[in-house]
Design an enzyme around this catalytic site. Structure first.
Site, mmCIF file in Angstrom:
data_model
loop_
_atom_site.group_PDB
_atom_site.id
_atom_site.type_symbol
_atom_site.label_atom_id
_atom_site.label_comp_id
_atom_site.label_asym_id
_atom_site.label_seq_id
_atom_site.Cartn_x
_atom_site.Cartn_y
_atom_site.Cartn_z
ATOM 1 C CG HIS A 148 43.693 -16.141 26.757
ATOM 2 N ND1 HIS A 148 43.221 -17.390 26.434
ATOM 3 C CD2 HIS A 148 44.995 -16.325 27.101
ATOM 4 C CE1 HIS A 148 44.187 -18.283 26.575
ATOM 5 N NE2 HIS A 148 45.282 -17.656 26.974
ATOM 6 C CD GLU A 149 47.433 -13.376 27.714
ATOM 7 O OE1 GLU A 149 47.899 -13.834 28.770
ATOM 8 O OE2 GLU A 149 47.534 -13.973 26.616
ATOM 9 C CG HIS B 10 46.905 -16.777 31.636
ATOM 10 N ND1 HIS B 10 47.028 -18.101 31.975
ATOM 11 C CD2 HIS B 10 46.900 -16.734 30.274
ATOM 12 C CE1 HIS B 10 47.091 -18.840 30.859
ATOM 13 N NE2 HIS B 10 47.008 -18.034 29.815
#
Lengths: 499, 499
Positions: free
Chosen positions: A262-263, A266
């Protein structure tokens, strides 16, 4: 002799670099700062925030913008920087100083009161400050976006260009389709086996696995880092200095791995920003919703897919041979895609998460149009939980008091999470049309191809397009929950044997 | 209504916090920043340096100082802050802006030219920029300290209150006594056995050992960190955020351990600053020389002592049992106290180090009073090396070009190293008089007692006293090389069987 535009960019670059420094201080605080330094760090942050505010409200910026509004023949990159500068300058200068100070003060106080109220399960203690914060954010809205409704103005900070008139019908559709799906899943006789996800997983091995997958996704470790923090986040100071974090548990590696993915999503957005004018706003990430579309794209559309489970099970088996000896890709796929209503938003899965967001959206909307009375929030919260998710929190700590957002006056933030999820599914659908072999690409671990596509279509675009224009350009469609809903229904009806 | 003094302290605190932020950015850059971020970090540092300069030269500070010079009845802490503020304000504002910019530009350019000249062994390439830097620092001196000789003005930045008239006689004494000692050691038949310091030492174990000893010295890890960097240093952002670094080699643990002890010495000074007004200059470390006296106190006076070897050999044996099985405390003591002339200052031991400093001091002095011609520096350097240390560098890379200081216009810095060593020996002598059982205290590992003594006598004093007054108050004596020389002569004549 420099032009007015050049003079403006010098000022914008200075502000951008100071914000980068702020990013490092925050990262440092969350990741490695010694605990005893909390007080001095707070003071450093305060001084720096003051200077950034000073620089952002420099009247010279106002006068440059005034002059630039008389000029023309800017290219779209320059035009975008000027517009971004104007928006930011107006946001910062339209407010009377005493309102700025009151908001800052009350947000800080609000956070402390909320922490205590949550831990003591006393919503009534939070009511006075919440009431004041909403009043202040209504007044704030009148100053900064006088043409917008108060709640739309709040949404605009995180998701500009999108208003209640866009969101409400989408969220109504989600309710109509997801509430029955959630109920069906609940009453299904079938429950995926996921006990093998619990066990004893060496943190060192988890880290190697996470780094390997992050790297295969395309995260550049020479322009970024991966560390540990209490709550995973993506921070840093510049596209060449992007810092993601995760956290590790010995008894569960999936949570940490998906946080890394997920990160990294980003992080790829930040690292992938256009090469030109990286210290200028036109190059920056567009909105919270688009940022979330990138993290959720990787976490859900890619890493929770059967193709990914097929492709990466061998690596997982190699890393944790004992735990995964007899596990098939299908079993892994089902285990990472279980769905169950929970009280807590941040623990929700992709089917139930949107209902947590819709609930908050409806409440915020009602708070800003005065159709909801703050005192009655706990009852309203619980009845909506019952209606949307079929569960009722036993305490306000597990209910209306669970999120930090309101205590910091961050009204209008919640919708971004679900808008991001919807955009992610729309982007995936387009990518699939572009690359019909997509599942093979995922299963073969050629994730770089996917990153490159996202980079060309989204990361490189910065703020040159509005969200609606970007989504239209990439997908040919507007914000549209149909694809998202088909994706969820197909996937979960199959997993839970609902047909 | 706040007083002028309060208004001044608000401004000083703001500058102090910004300097703290600068400290974090530097630490981050040296310790964990991804390599790709170098360019953006340089720009962030540039912006922040500009803001600190702006804040430090704020005319409001000048006018507050003007008003305060008419007031009185300040206590010594307040008085000190006012004087420090005045000194700093004058340092920053007395210079014409074009000189400030020329110096900044030339220092940065000078560094690049020096790096290249050193790597290519071409001193002549460095001559033009060195010539200009000296000229600029002469002009600089006329502006900021018109009453001081140019070289004294340069020294004053690092070691204020100490001038050539203090240093020259001390350094003459050092030469008179140390040159023969160095020669005697060189021709001695006895050479301590130190081969057991080379071997295979696990970095993880080295780190545990270093942390343990740092902690026993009193380093507070909740207000500090210990990490790895190319060159060990002590940095951070505040007395509650002190960050030391070391580096590890697999084949040698002593270098790393003594770096930890040295940097912990610096760190204890910072962590031990007075509790009052920690963001004000009166609380700050006094001079480079006094800072170095703290690191060298721990590294040399304590950790290179026989008592320490006696006390800590068991822990070292426990950590590296194979390597130290048959080693006695006396053997360890002799091994960590070998002395041998070398070309390179930073590799020198405590006997030869002062000669490296004296050589540089004499050259800097001559450059500033025009008695030395820059073109002839390499010959002069080599002949002094021969005279003081008995060795002649085969190249300028290993000679006159070895240090970075001149390329950054940091003339006058070198004497601090040896002044620090002398003060350390004087402080040790006083501590020994205060606590005649000192060697037992060291051997028993009660290092906290020593830290507490240094804290009361030195760390807590901040800048309330000048260096001469502080040294007088602590030791009852002035800067005096006698104790330092007796210490070296007694110790090394014994180790090298010279009597």
């Amino acid at each position: 002799m420099s032009t007015n535009y050049q003079k403006l960019t010098l000022k914008l670059e200075e502000i951008s670099r100071l914000s980068g420094i702020m990013g490092i201080l925050h990262w440092d605080q969350e990741v490695i700062m010694p605990s005893g330094a909390a007080e001095s760090r707070a003071k450093q942050l305060g001084v720096l925030a003051g200077i950034i505010h000073e620089k952002s409200t420099d009247p010279e910026i106002g006068s440059l913008l005034e002059k630039l509004s008389q000029e023309n023949s800017f290219n779209c990159f320059e035009e975008c920087n000027i517009n971004e500068a104007r928006r930011q300058y107006e946001l910062e200068t339209k407010l009377p100083k005493n309102l700025v100070m009151k908001l800052a003060e009350l947000s800080s106080k609000g956070h402390q009161i909320w922490v205590k109220a949550r831990s003591e399960n006393r919503f009534s203690d939070f009511v006075p400050v919440l009431t004041q914060l909403i009043e202040l954010k209504k007044r704030w809205a009148e100053y900064v976006f006088p043409k917008l409704k108060a709640y739309d103005a709040n949404i605009d900070i995180y998701e500009r260009g999108t208003t209640m008139s866009d969101i409400t019908p989408v969220f109504e559709t989600l309710k109509k389709e997801l509430i029955p799906l959630i109920r069906d899943i609940q009453v299904s006789d079938y429950n995926p086996e996921s006990s093998f996800l619990t066990g004893d997983f060496s943190v060192a091995k988890q880290e190697v696995l996470g780094r390997r997958i992050s790297e295969e996704m395309g995260f550049a470790f020479d322009c970024g880092r991966m560390d540990v923090s209490v709550h995973p986040f993506c921070g840093g100071s510049h596209p060449t200095d992007v810092r993601i974090t995760t956290r590790y548990r010995n008894d569960n590696f999936i949570e940490s791995l998906y946080a890394v993915i997920h990160e990294t999503g980003h992080g790829l957005y930040e690292q992938g920003r256009m090469k030109e004018g990286r210290d200028l706003p036109a190059s920056e990430a567009l909105t919270m919703g688009i940022h979330e579309s990138q993290s959720l794209f990787w976490e859900r559309m890619i890493a929770q897919s059967l193709a990914f489970c097929n492709g990466y099970l061998p690596l997982i088996k190699e890393t944790f041979p004992k735990n995964f000896r007899d596990i098939s890709a299908e079993q892994l796929y089902e285990a990472v895609n279980t769905s169950e209503p929970s009280y807590i938003r941040v623990e929700a899965d992709e089917v139930t998460y949107p209902m947590h967001v819709v609930l908050r959206y409806e409440i915020e909307k009602g708070l800003f149009d005065d159709s909801i009375e703050i005192n009655l929030l706990p009852e309203l919260w619980n009845s909506k939980m019952k209606e949307y998710l079929g569960v009722e929190p036993p305490t306000d700590t597990l209910g209306v008091l669970q999120d930090t957002h309101w205590s910091g006056a961050a009204f209008g933030y919640f919708p971004s999470y679900t808008l991001g999820a919807i955009y992610a599914s729309q982007f995936y659908q387009t990518l699939l049309q572009d690359k019909p072999q997509l599942e093979k690409i995922i299963a073969s671990g050629n994730l770089e191809i996917i990153r490159e596509w996202l980079n060309q279509k989204i990361h490189q675009k910065g703020r040159l397009l509005s969200v609606p224009d970007l989504v239209k350009e990439v997908t040919g469609d507007n914000l549209n929950p149909t694809i998202f809903l088909s994706y969820l229904k197909n996937k979960y009806r199959k997993i839970y044997r609902l047909n």
